[in-house]
Design a protein around this motif. Sequence first.
Motif, PDB file in Angstrom:
ATOM      1  N   CYS A  33      -4.055  30.561 -19.238  1.00 37.05           N
ATOM      2  CA  CYS A  33      -3.040  31.250 -18.436  1.00 37.05           C
ATOM      3  C   CYS A  33      -3.102  30.816 -16.971  1.00 37.05           C
ATOM      4  O   CYS A  33      -2.064  30.683 -16.310  1.00 37.05           O
ATOM      5  CB  CYS A  33      -3.222  32.763 -18.551  1.00 37.05           C
ATOM      6  SG  CYS A  33      -2.773  33.438 -20.173  1.00 37.05           S
ATOM      7  N   LYS A  34      -4.303  30.571 -16.467  1.00 37.52           N
ATOM      8  CA  LYS A  34      -4.444  30.092 -15.090  1.00 37.52           C
ATOM      9  C   LYS A  34      -3.844  28.698 -14.939  1.00 37.52           C
ATOM     10  O   LYS A  34      -3.168  28.408 -13.949  1.00 37.52           O
ATOM     11  CB  LYS A  34      -5.922  30.057 -14.699  1.00 37.52           C
ATOM     12  CG  LYS A  34      -6.572  31.420 -14.534  1.00 37.52           C
ATOM     13  CD  LYS A  34      -8.040  31.270 -14.186  1.00 37.52           C
ATOM     14  CE  LYS A  34      -8.737  32.620 -14.099  1.00 37.52           C
ATOM     15  NZ  LYS A  34     -10.192  32.481 -13.825  1.00 37.52           N
ATOM     16  N   TYR A  93       4.056  27.827 -14.116  1.00 37.43           N
ATOM     17  CA  TYR A  93       5.247  27.787 -14.970  1.00 37.43           C
ATOM     18  C   TYR A  93       5.653  29.144 -15.532  1.00 37.43           C
ATOM     19  O   TYR A  93       6.845  29.402 -15.736  1.00 37.43           O
ATOM     20  CB  TYR A  93       4.999  26.858 -16.162  1.00 37.43           C
ATOM     21  CG  TYR A  93       4.701  25.434 -15.802  1.00 37.43           C
ATOM     22  CD1 TYR A  93       5.718  24.511 -15.580  1.00 37.43           C
ATOM     23  CD2 TYR A  93       3.377  24.994 -15.704  1.00 37.43           C
ATOM     24  CE1 TYR A  93       5.434  23.187 -15.261  1.00 37.43           C
ATOM     25  CE2 TYR A  93       3.082  23.675 -15.388  1.00 37.43           C
ATOM     26  CZ  TYR A  93       4.110  22.780 -15.167  1.00 37.43           C
ATOM     27  OH  TYR A  93       3.820  21.477 -14.855  1.00 37.43           O
ATOM     28  N   ASP A  99       4.259  33.554 -16.424  1.00 39.24           N
ATOM     29  CA  ASP A  99       3.275  34.623 -16.203  1.00 39.24           C
ATOM     30  C   ASP A  99       2.370  34.771 -17.430  1.00 39.24           C
ATOM     31  O   ASP A  99       2.729  34.380 -18.552  1.00 39.24           O
ATOM     32  CB  ASP A  99       3.984  35.947 -15.904  1.00 39.24           C
ATOM     33  CG  ASP A  99       4.754  36.479 -17.103  1.00 39.24           C
ATOM     34  OD1 ASP A  99       4.185  37.257 -17.883  1.00 39.24           O
ATOM     35  OD2 ASP A  99       5.931  36.072 -17.273  1.00 39.24           O
ATOM     36  N   ALA A 100       1.198  35.322 -17.228  1.00 37.03           N
ATOM     37  CA  ALA A 100       0.161  35.383 -18.255  1.00 37.03           C
ATOM     38  C   ALA A 100       0.586  36.181 -19.481  1.00 37.03           C
ATOM     39  O   ALA A 100       0.311  35.783 -20.621  1.00 37.03           O
ATOM     40  CB  ALA A 100      -1.118  35.983 -17.658  1.00 37.03           C
ATOM     41  N   SER A 112       0.772  34.569 -23.165  1.00 35.87           N
ATOM     42  CA  SER A 112      -0.088  35.050 -24.249  1.00 35.87           C
ATOM     43  C   SER A 112       0.738  35.415 -25.483  1.00 35.87           C
ATOM     44  O   SER A 112       0.346  35.138 -26.615  1.00 35.87           O
ATOM     45  CB  SER A 112      -0.907  36.257 -23.788  1.00 35.87           C
ATOM     46  OG  SER A 112      -1.874  35.871 -22.830  1.00 35.87           O
ATOM     47  N   SER A 115      -0.073  28.956 -14.832  1.00 35.53           N
ATOM     48  CA  SER A 115       0.490  29.969 -13.928  1.00 35.53           C
ATOM     49  C   SER A 115       1.651  29.451 -13.065  1.00 35.53           C
ATOM     50  O   SER A 115       2.542  30.233 -12.706  1.00 35.53           O
ATOM     51  CB  SER A 115      -0.606  30.552 -13.035  1.00 35.53           C
ATOM     52  OG  SER A 115      -1.234  29.537 -12.274  1.00 35.53           O
ATOM     53  N   GLN A 143      -7.659  33.081 -21.047  1.00 30.37           N
ATOM     54  CA  GLN A 143      -7.535  33.394 -19.624  1.00 30.37           C
ATOM     55  C   GLN A 143      -7.466  32.116 -18.779  1.00 30.37           C
ATOM     56  O   GLN A 143      -6.662  32.027 -17.838  1.00 30.37           O
ATOM     57  CB  GLN A 143      -8.718  34.253 -19.177  1.00 30.37           C
ATOM     58  CG  GLN A 143      -8.677  35.672 -19.713  1.00 30.37           C
ATOM     59  CD  GLN A 143      -9.972  36.431 -19.477  1.00 30.37           C
ATOM     60  OE1 GLN A 143     -10.910  35.916 -18.851  1.00 30.37           O
ATOM     61  NE2 GLN A 143     -10.045  37.652 -19.980  1.00 30.37           N
TER      62      GLN A 143
END
Length: 230
Positions: free
Chosen positions: A30-31, A36, A38-39, A43, A34, A27
């Motif tokens: 992913c932040k 560049y 989307d999460a 993933s 962000s 998580q």
Amino acid sequence: MKDIKVIGFDADDTLWVNETYFQETEQEFCKLLSPYIDAQTLSAALFRTEIQNMPLYGYGIKPYILSIIETAIKVTDGKVSPAVLQKIISLGKEQLRKPVVLLPGVEETLSALQGKYKLIVVTKGDILDQEQKLIRSGIEHYFHHVEIMSNKTEKEYQKLLHHLDIKASQFLMIGNSVKSDILPPLTLGCYTLYIPFKTTWAHEKEKVPNTHPQFKEIKSLQQVLSFLSL
């Protein structure tokens, strides 16, 4: 079940919390990326990289962080900053230092089983990390033997049975992963108890063999005692 002499316990997400920490790190990753991507897409890219690297790196936090760094470079076409890469490394170090949180009933169950069966840990991943977690857990003294495998395959379980000098029917394996903890020993003729954890890594998901006579799904570690009539 009356012939069982040795009980093997998976470590991560069977004795203590593990997958939750990987999800927290992902998580944060992913932040960081962000700006560049989307999460969800990130993933998926990370999972593909992990699977590709697994034959070379194996399992554990360190291989995971290497795959995160590689993914960051790939999805940003090399534009990811050194500062972000340094933060990723810091996330890995933080995860390696996470407290070992025992799951409910672990000490109670081990204490009740000790002396009645030979108890062992059967886990996989980075040797140093797993050894340190066991030491920090405070439950190391319950176990006669600790087996840290590079991967949990039928071959590795067969080697373990040979090392323990027991028949497959004398071994009970307990764990949260159908793929790693249940199917390989079950194929060899061992008994198995499956305890689902609230989260499971996608790579470890397999169909539950509910109809197999030497398989049982239970809800918690405490139920091991009633299952063994203790």
